[in-house]
Design a protein around this motif. Structure first.
Motif, mmCIF file in Angstrom:
data_model
loop_
_atom_site.group_PDB
_atom_site.id
_atom_site.type_symbol
_atom_site.label_atom_id
_atom_site.label_comp_id
_atom_site.label_asym_id
_atom_site.label_seq_id
_atom_site.Cartn_x
_atom_site.Cartn_y
_atom_site.Cartn_z
ATOM 1 N N GLY A 18 -4.393 -32.710 -0.431
ATOM 2 C CA GLY A 18 -3.671 -32.114 -1.560
ATOM 3 C C GLY A 18 -4.131 -30.680 -1.772
ATOM 4 N N ALA A 19 -5.455 -30.481 -1.743
ATOM 5 C CA ALA A 19 -6.002 -29.125 -1.930
ATOM 6 C C ALA A 19 -5.557 -28.200 -0.803
ATOM 7 C CB ALA A 19 -7.529 -29.203 -1.997
ATOM 8 N N LEU A 20 -5.525 -28.735 0.396
ATOM 9 C CA LEU A 20 -5.096 -27.933 1.543
ATOM 10 C C LEU A 20 -3.639 -27.485 1.376
ATOM 11 C CD1 LEU A 20 -6.706 -27.355 4.230
ATOM 12 C CD2 LEU A 20 -5.005 -28.833 5.271
ATOM 13 N N GLN A 21 -2.803 -28.380 0.868
ATOM 14 C CA GLN A 21 -1.399 -28.009 0.635
ATOM 15 C C GLN A 21 -1.298 -26.933 -0.446
ATOM 16 O OE1 GLN A 21 1.492 -31.582 0.858
ATOM 17 N NE2 GLN A 21 -0.519 -32.468 0.475
ATOM 18 N N ASP A 22 -2.248 -26.968 -1.405
ATOM 19 C CA ASP A 22 -2.243 -25.927 -2.431
ATOM 20 C C ASP A 22 -2.589 -24.563 -1.832
ATOM 21 O OD1 ASP A 22 -1.480 -27.758 -4.294
ATOM 22 O OD2 ASP A 22 -3.466 -28.007 -5.197
ATOM 23 N N THR A 23 -3.401 -24.550 -0.760
ATOM 24 C CA THR A 23 -3.682 -23.256 -0.114
ATOM 25 C C THR A 23 -2.397 -22.731 0.550
ATOM 26 O OG1 THR A 23 -4.371 -24.172 2.041
ATOM 27 C CG2 THR A 23 -6.095 -23.898 0.364
ATOM 28 N N ALA A 24 -1.571 -23.641 1.058
ATOM 29 C CA ALA A 24 -0.282 -23.219 1.638
ATOM 30 C C ALA A 24 0.621 -22.652 0.537
ATOM 31 C CB ALA A 24 0.391 -24.395 2.337
ATOM 32 N N ALA A 25 0.589 -23.306 -0.636
ATOM 33 C CA ALA A 25 1.403 -22.825 -1.761
ATOM 34 C C ALA A 25 0.945 -21.431 -2.179
ATOM 35 C CB ALA A 25 1.295 -23.802 -2.936
ATOM 36 N N TRP A 26 -0.374 -21.240 -2.191
ATOM 37 C CA TRP A 26 -0.928 -19.919 -2.545
ATOM 38 C C TRP A 26 -0.480 -18.875 -1.513
ATOM 39 C CZ3 TRP A 26 -3.986 -16.420 0.015
ATOM 40 C CH2 TRP A 26 -4.537 -15.384 -0.755
ATOM 41 N N PHE A 27 -0.568 -19.227 -0.243
ATOM 42 C CA PHE A 27 -0.183 -18.317 0.844
ATOM 43 C C PHE A 27 1.299 -17.949 0.714
ATOM 44 C CE2 PHE A 27 1.005 -17.186 5.174
ATOM 45 C CZ PHE A 27 -0.074 -16.427 5.602
ATOM 46 N N ARG A 28 2.102 -18.946 0.429
ATOM 47 C CA ARG A 28 3.547 -18.754 0.285
ATOM 48 C C ARG A 28 3.860 -17.802 -0.871
ATOM 49 N NH1 ARG A 28 8.229 -22.592 0.304
ATOM 50 N NH2 ARG A 28 9.327 -22.167 -1.608
ATOM 51 N N ARG A 29 3.124 -18.001 -1.973
ATOM 52 C CA ARG A 29 3.380 -17.209 -3.178
ATOM 53 C C ARG A 29 2.836 -15.789 -3.058
ATOM 54 N NH1 ARG A 29 1.284 -20.866 -6.439
ATOM 55 N NH2 ARG A 29 -0.681 -19.777 -6.730
ATOM 56 N N ARG A 30 1.557 -15.707 -2.622
ATOM 57 C CA ARG A 30 0.883 -14.407 -2.646
ATOM 58 C C ARG A 30 1.113 -13.572 -1.393
ATOM 59 N NH1 ARG A 30 -3.073 -14.252 -6.720
ATOM 60 N NH2 ARG A 30 -2.011 -15.308 -8.431
ATOM 61 N N ILE A 31 1.169 -14.179 -0.226
ATOM 62 C CA ILE A 31 1.276 -13.413 1.024
ATOM 63 C C ILE A 31 2.741 -13.289 1.460
ATOM 64 C CG2 ILE A 31 0.447 -13.196 3.416
ATOM 65 C CD1 ILE A 31 -1.802 -13.148 1.317
ATOM 66 N N LEU A 32 3.469 -14.418 1.448
ATOM 67 C CA LEU A 32 4.872 -14.356 1.878
ATOM 68 C C LEU A 32 5.805 -13.898 0.753
ATOM 69 C CD1 LEU A 32 5.138 -17.651 4.006
ATOM 70 C CD2 LEU A 32 4.501 -15.353 4.745
ATOM 71 N N LYS A 33 5.228 -13.812 -0.460
ATOM 72 C CA LYS A 33 6.003 -13.374 -1.635
ATOM 73 C C LYS A 33 7.239 -14.241 -1.877
ATOM 74 C CE LYS A 33 3.340 -9.781 -2.248
ATOM 75 N NZ LYS A 33 2.214 -9.944 -3.136
ATOM 76 N N ARG A 34 7.129 -15.527 -1.492
ATOM 77 C CA ARG A 34 8.225 -16.464 -1.778
ATOM 78 C C ARG A 34 7.817 -17.307 -2.958
ATOM 79 N NH1 ARG A 34 9.872 -20.048 3.155
ATOM 80 N NH2 ARG A 34 11.030 -21.106 1.526
ATOM 81 N N LYS A 35 8.551 -17.240 -4.002
ATOM 82 C CA LYS A 35 8.192 -18.102 -5.125
ATOM 83 C C LYS A 35 9.430 -18.592 -5.833
ATOM 84 C CE LYS A 35 6.720 -13.917 -7.491
ATOM 85 N NZ LYS A 35 5.625 -13.269 -8.159
#
Ligand code: SF4
Ligand code: SF4
Length: 268
Positions: free
Chosen positions: A75-92
């Protein structure tokens, strides 16, 4: 509730770090890291440590799937993907409500049959702790694994199976949020059946909600349907992101049997 979100992120990061350290290096890294293993549902159930299992059942009954948002390493690992998606890919904010998928029931049924008859290898593909444990064997070949876990006798092959599972889950999370939790994870599906009746639930206050859709678009469990003021509390993993993005403070954890406020139009 913003404090709850901060606490849950802190716990999640702590348990993920402890889990990786414990599995990849060994308990000598710090005896405290063992807590990460003792707090897990499946290892505790298999070791007949009833206390931990009962603890999580009680927490889920009262507050919902807190396990999925705090101590589960995948679950925590998936949250790192969510962070990457939001902060790096700028997809939110591009999620939307999806009904429950039946595949989760099939996976749970196969898993429940496979474990007692010794098909433990399935754990390395679908059960969070054993996915991580299998992958950790690449750096810690001495790690003792359950006989029957994928390629138990061959640390490199077993490790590659676990690593491949982790990579698939992470990429899926990058694209689709917590789909692994709602479609595959047998623990998630089991907890879902308790969480949907939990005493405290995420609820939308119809008096405050302006239908801005921010919560629905940001729910990585795809559990919110604003048009019907509905939250699928069985699928919700209690990340509290919806509360963070709501501009009206309209969505929050509430006691289930509390009477909803009277709509403004009827207050005369
Ligand atoms: S309903 Fe809210 S707390 Fe639950 S998973 Fe969705 S965003 Fe997170
Ligand atoms: S973010 Fe708040 S105001 Fe907007 S739709 Fe969700 S509950 Fe309603």
């Amino acid at each position: 509730m913003k404090d709850l979100r901060t606490i849950r992120i802190f716990l999640s990061a702590l348990f993920l770090t402890a889990s990786v350290a414990y599995l990849c290096i060994g308990s000598e890294v710090n005896p405290m890291a063992q807590i990460s293993m003792r707090a897990q549902i499946i290892p505790s159930a298999l070791a007949a440590t009833v206390g931990i299992t009962l603890f999580w059942l009680a927490v889920t009954f009262f507050f919902g799937r807190m396990y999925c948002s705090t101590v589960c390493p995948v679950g925590a690992l998936q949250d790192t993907a969510a962070w990457f998606r939001r902060r790096i890919l700028k997809r939110k904010g591009d999620f939307s409500y999806k009904p429950r998928a039946n595949v989760r029931l099939y996976v749970l049924a196969v898993y429940a049959i496979a474990l007692p008859i010794g098909l433990i290898w399935l754990s390395a593909l679908v059960e969070p702790w054993n996915i991580l444990k299998s992958a950790a064997r690449l750096t810690n070949p001495e790690l003792r694994v359950t006989p029957g876990l994928a390629f138990a006798g061959n640390a490199v092959a077993g490790g590659l199976v676990g690593l491949l599972s982790l990579i698939c889950v992470w990429i899926w999370a990058l694209a689709k949020g917590r789909r692994f939790c709602s479609h595959i994870c047998p623990i998630g599906t089991f907890l879902e059946s308790i969480a949907e009746h939990s005493l405290y639930q995420i609820r939308i206050d119809p008096d405050k909600c302006t239908s801005c859709m921010a919560c629905e678009r940001n729910c990585k469990s795809e559990a919110i349907k604003v048009s019907e003021r509905f939250v699928d509390n069985g699928r919700c993993v209690r990340c509290f992101d919806c509360h963070k993005v709501c501009p009206e403070d309209a969505i929050r954890l509430r006691r289930r049997f509390k009477r909803p406020a009277t709509p403004e139009a009827l207050r005369t």
